[in-house]
Design an enzyme around this catalytic site. Sequence first.
Site, PDB file in Angstrom:
ATOM      1  N   TYR A   1      28.478  17.656  27.665  1.00  0.00           N
ATOM      2  CA  TYR A   1      27.415  17.543  28.676  1.00  0.00           C
ATOM      3  C   TYR A   1      26.184  18.347  28.295  1.00  0.00           C
ATOM      4  O   TYR A   1      26.290  19.465  27.810  1.00  0.00           O
ATOM      5  CB  TYR A   1      27.913  18.101  30.014  1.00  0.00           C
ATOM      6  CG  TYR A   1      28.945  17.262  30.719  1.00  0.00           C
ATOM      7  CD1 TYR A   1      28.753  15.907  30.958  1.00  0.00           C
ATOM      8  CD2 TYR A   1      30.114  17.857  31.179  1.00  0.00           C
ATOM      9  CE1 TYR A   1      29.702  15.159  31.630  1.00  0.00           C
ATOM     10  CE2 TYR A   1      31.072  17.116  31.869  1.00  0.00           C
ATOM     11  CZ  TYR A   1      30.860  15.768  32.083  1.00  0.00           C
ATOM     12  OH  TYR A   1      31.793  15.041  32.756  1.00  0.00           O
TER      13      TYR A   1
ATOM     14  N   LYS B   1      48.156  41.346  44.819  1.00  0.00           N
ATOM     15  CA  LYS B   1      47.173  40.472  45.468  1.00  0.00           C
ATOM     16  C   LYS B   1      46.608  39.468  44.456  1.00  0.00           C
ATOM     17  O   LYS B   1      46.837  39.600  43.248  1.00  0.00           O
ATOM     18  CB  LYS B   1      46.053  41.319  46.083  1.00  0.00           C
ATOM     19  CG  LYS B   1      45.195  42.054  45.076  1.00  0.00           C
ATOM     20  CD  LYS B   1      44.296  43.069  45.771  1.00  0.00           C
ATOM     21  CE  LYS B   1      43.513  43.866  44.741  1.00  0.00           C
ATOM     22  NZ  LYS B   1      42.859  45.044  45.336  1.00  0.00           N
TER      23      LYS B   1
HETATM   24  C1  LIG Z   1      43.236  46.190  44.557  1.00  0.00           C
HETATM   25  C2  LIG Z   1      43.541  47.475  45.192  1.00  0.00           C
HETATM   26  C3  LIG Z   1      44.291  48.448  44.506  1.00  0.00           C
HETATM   27  C4  LIG Z   1      44.706  48.295  43.054  1.00  0.00           C
HETATM   28  O1  LIG Z   1      43.600  48.473  42.196  1.00  0.00           O
HETATM   29  P1  LIG Z   1      43.717  48.435  40.607  1.00  0.00           P
HETATM   30  O2  LIG Z   1      42.382  48.879  40.140  1.00  0.00           O
HETATM   31  O3  LIG Z   1      44.012  47.032  40.234  1.00  0.00           O
HETATM   32  O4  LIG Z   1      44.815  49.360  40.226  1.00  0.00           O
HETATM   33  C5  LIG Z   1      44.635  49.593  45.203  1.00  0.00           C
HETATM   34  N1  LIG Z   1      44.232  49.782  46.486  1.00  0.00           N
HETATM   35  C6  LIG Z   1      43.492  48.870  47.148  1.00  0.00           C
HETATM   36  C7  LIG Z   1      43.082  49.145  48.549  1.00  0.00           C
HETATM   37  C8  LIG Z   1      43.108  47.707  46.528  1.00  0.00           C
HETATM   38  O5  LIG Z   1      42.357  46.814  47.191  1.00  0.00           O
END
Ligand SMILES: *Cc1c(COP(=O)(O)O)cnc(C)c1O
Length: 383
Positions: A276, A38
């Site tokens: 800035y 993701k």
């Molecule tokens: C993002 C996510 C993961 C992975 O988490 P990490 O801490 O990056 O390993 C697993 N399960 C769900 C539902 C997530 O949203």
Amino acid sequence: MKQPTLLNWIELSQAAFRQNISSLSALAGGRTLAICVKANAYGHGLPEVTRMLINRPEVDYVTVHSLDEALVVRESGWAKPVMVLGPISPSSLEAVVEHDLEPMILDRHSLTLLGKLSEKNKCSVKTHLKLETGTNRQGLTENDLPAVASVYRKYPGLGRPHGAAMHFANIEDTTSHEYAESQLKTFRRLVRRMSALKIKPRLLHAACSAALILFDKTRLDLVRPGIAAYGHWPSKETYLSYRLQGGSNDLFKPVLNWRARVTQLKHVPANSFIGYGCTYRTTSPAKLAVLPVGYADGYDRKLSNLAYVLIKGRRAPVRGRICMNLMMVDVTDIKGVRLGEEVTLLGRDGDETLTAEQLAAWAGSINYEILARLSPLIPRLLS
Ligand SMILES: *Cc1c(COP(=O)(O)O)cnc(C)c1O
């Protein structure tokens, strides 16, 4: 046409990625391994990471947040299962069937629509039920289950749930795991209830990186690590707990190096303001390098006057505020810095390493956010 020289780019180490996947596969110990891609593969670049994953036979699944991400994964050539963790708009559910995706079911309404689609297309749809165990984010409660079970009964194309899932609320932020234990207990209770309602799931899954690394009993049938695949620990607490258990120091290696080139050099006299807001003023003559990177690229503005970059393996401090597309660093004491000189904003240069964890500490955030906000517009190169 001559390849233009890049001024701002991200390098991905294939060797580091292979090592991380192989460590995760060993931890998974034969269970189904689902890698989370993701947020543009935690900022690493979704098409590039998908292509690296296609060459890793240990990986069985990828997980994404959104339908859009799932489509990029399919376009990049990934033919194995794709689980969609986040919500899908009801009007887009047809894509689940068309691209053979496995949605997380977060509400009964979407499940009914998927049931109807399975009937219309005479196909089966694999679903995963998200169960509410104490994160109070996405998830179905015990009270929702009887109605959900009746939807499964009504549409044979849904079969029984392919998976039941939960997510830990408090596993990386603490070394006390009471809350995680209580969530697992709730999960088991809800899964028993599903079995009693004749919707026994095939695969149970709960483990993010921290859970997979530290707790055998969270591994269940399928594991869903994300951040560790990219070579980062979920937190200092996870790292320390693992090391205290006797774990090795070379489990994961960061995959990403962010680099840019010096696009301008200038000498400024003592008492000159920089950038800035006139937040920095020189006390002696200084040599400045201007870099074509700013907060629009994901270099946090909170790093103004705080961070440093690496040039010729040495630290060059950030001077003044980070601008939208530019930033200034001091190279007065680094000999021989030239126009076009390579700069490391994140990653390794010689003996020095600038980690996502260090940038996060300065910016008052976490490594996840530093990585996830790297602009998707920066070119990603495999090394
Ligand atoms: C993002 C996510 C993961 C992975 O988490 P990490 O801490 O990056 O390993 C697993 N399960 C769900 C539902 C997530 O949203």
